[in-house]
Scaffold this motif. Structure first.
Motif, short mmCIF file in Angstrom:
data_model
loop_
_atom_site.label_atom_id
_atom_site.label_comp_id
_atom_site.label_asym_id
_atom_site.label_seq_id
_atom_site.Cartn_x
_atom_site.Cartn_y
_atom_site.Cartn_z
N LEU A 175 0.82 -1.20 0.00
CA LEU A 175 0.00 0.00 0.00
C LEU A 175 0.86 1.26 0.00
O LEU A 175 0.43 2.30 -0.50
N SER A 176 2.07 1.16 0.51
CA SER A 176 2.97 2.32 0.60
C SER A 176 3.32 2.88 -0.78
O SER A 176 3.71 4.04 -0.89
N TRP A 178 1.13 2.33 -3.56
CA TRP A 178 -0.09 2.31 -4.39
C TRP A 178 -0.44 3.73 -4.82
O TRP A 178 -0.33 4.67 -4.03
N ALA A 184 -8.57 0.31 -4.21
CA ALA A 184 -7.86 -0.96 -4.07
C ALA A 184 -8.54 -1.80 -3.00
O ALA A 184 -9.35 -1.31 -2.22
N ILE A 186 -7.58 -4.71 0.03
CA ILE A 186 -6.51 -5.36 0.79
C ILE A 186 -6.57 -6.87 0.54
O ILE A 186 -7.61 -7.50 0.71
N VAL A 211 -9.86 0.22 0.13
CA VAL A 211 -9.13 1.42 0.57
C VAL A 211 -8.82 2.31 -0.63
O VAL A 211 -8.75 1.84 -1.78
N VAL A 213 -5.98 5.62 -1.30
CA VAL A 213 -4.94 6.50 -0.77
C VAL A 213 -5.34 7.94 -1.07
O VAL A 213 -5.52 8.32 -2.23
N VAL A 223 -5.41 7.34 4.32
CA VAL A 223 -6.20 6.51 3.42
C VAL A 223 -7.65 6.49 3.90
O VAL A 223 -7.94 6.73 5.08
N ALA A 237 2.02 0.91 6.29
CA ALA A 237 1.50 0.79 4.93
C ALA A 237 2.26 -0.27 4.13
O ALA A 237 1.67 -0.94 3.28
N HIS A 241 -0.73 -5.27 1.76
CA HIS A 241 -0.65 -5.46 0.32
C HIS A 241 -2.05 -5.36 -0.28
O HIS A 241 -3.02 -5.89 0.29
N VAL A 242 -2.13 -4.69 -1.41
CA VAL A 242 -3.43 -4.45 -2.03
C VAL A 242 -3.38 -4.83 -3.51
O VAL A 242 -2.31 -5.01 -4.10
#
Length: 355
Positions: A175-176, A178, A184, A186, A211, A213, A223, A237, A241-242
């Motif tokens: 996610l960091s 994305w 997205a 998770i 989620v 961002v 988010v 984040a 994982h997304v």
């Protein structure tokens, strides 16, 4: 002479009493060594080919060993034919990989059992599975897999490998990294370290949560998760994982059943993947399947309208808000009233109500 005899009798008694304890200590030591070897193989499956000194550093950190103990562990793995050297790189042998995959399968399937059937809180399943994984034989794992309905993922979103799989890669993208503004879902949450995992769970971020961002900074990111604003550090984040939100997840035009006003008819589009095991089966058995028409007809006058009675498939079902928020719905299209009436008749016949 009698003193010598008495001393010998005491020594003999002490030996008799000590032998079972020594045997138990020996068995515990052997079990602990086997567990350490198997834990090391799990780590090596994720690493691939690496230099031995690099592997020693990683094993020392992951298994809480001194570097010297980690080097001795690598030597033991080599002597047992579980790892081999190719040039200056170390990699798992076919035997080592097979045993490592067995432990990964046992761990993730046991997590499924704890989460789905035993209703253990998600924050506890990893710790308990770490102990159980070393006591499951391949036969036990196959039986457990069949009992759980051959699940593809564990409660954290990790794929459950088959015995002949070559990889057990983590799904999705951190996610960091994305893109901002792109919806997205998770698909995986790292369960280590426990402190970070507990913080993520406290924010309600579990596999299946949608989620977006909103913004990011050097310190972290903001988010939107299921309509709530959440602040995450960069480290947190990176443990989430997304993947792109697939068709059928709540998005434009999709809401949860908990948010539907009284008297409004909606159509079920799915149940959140967060709901597993007995609760998921119960909701499906009650008629909340894809395409079913649902209408809130009566809200409780206590507890902020909790529970609510819903008309589904010709009968009334009471759900708490916590349950209803896991059922995804969309407004019913009234342009085809005839089709809706036919569906109502069919579902009423499928779910007869006693007079």
């Amino acid at each position: 002479m009698s003193n010598v005899t008495g001393i010998l009798l005491v020594i003999g008694l002490l030996v008799v009493l000590a032998v079972p304890s020594l045997r138990r200590l020996g068995e515990a030591y052997r079990l602990r060594r086997r567990e350490t070897v198997e834990d090391a193989l799990k780590v090596l499956i994720d690493l691939g080919a690496q230099r031995p000194d690099r592997v020693a550093d990683i094993l020392a950190g992951r298994l809480h060993l001194s570097r010297r103990a980690a080097l001795r562990l690598i030597q033991m793995l080599n002597e047992r034919g579980l790892v081999s050297m190719e040039g200056d790189l170390m990699r798992l042998t076919s035997l080592g990989r097979a045993l490592g995959l067995h432990i990964v399968r046992a761990h993730r399937l046991w997590e499924c059992y704890l989460s789905d059937d035993a209703a253990v809180p998600l924050k506890e399943v990893h710790r308990l599975a770490e102990k159980a994984e070393h006591h499951l034989s391949p036969h036990d794992v196959r039986r457990l897999e069949a009992r759980m309905g051959y699940p593809r993922y564990d409660p954290h979103g990790d794929p459950i490998p088959q015995a002949d799989d070559k990889t057990v890669d983590c799904p999705g993208t951190p996610l960091s990294v994305w893109p901002e503004g792109e919806p997205a879902c998770i698909v995986h949450v790292e369960d280590e370290p426990e402190s970070v995992f507990a913080h993520i769970l406290a924010e309600g971020l579990t596999p299946g949560t949608q989620v977006v961002v909103l913004e990011r900074s050097p310190q972290g990111m903001r988010v939107q998760a299921d309509g709530n604003d959440v602040w995450l550090t960069t480290v947190m984040a990176s443990h989430i994982h997304v993947a792109a939100a697939p068709e059928g997840l709540p998005g434009t035009g999709h809401i949860t059943l908990a948010d539907v006003p009284e008297g409004m008819q909606v159509q079920v589009v799915g149940i959140s993947p967060e709901v597993r095991g007995l609760l998921r089966r119960r909701l499906l058995d009650l008629g909340f399947t894809r395409g079913a028409v649902v209408e809130p007809v009566l809200r409780s006058s206590f507890g902020r309208g909790d529970p609510t009675a819903y008309r589904v498939r010709g009968t009334l079902i009471a759900l708490r808000r916590e349950q209803a928020r896991h059922i995804w719905v969309e407004p019913l299209d009234h342009t085809s009233q005839e089709e809706h009436d036919e569906q109502t008749v069919e579902t009423a016949r499928a779910y007869p109500v006693d007079a």
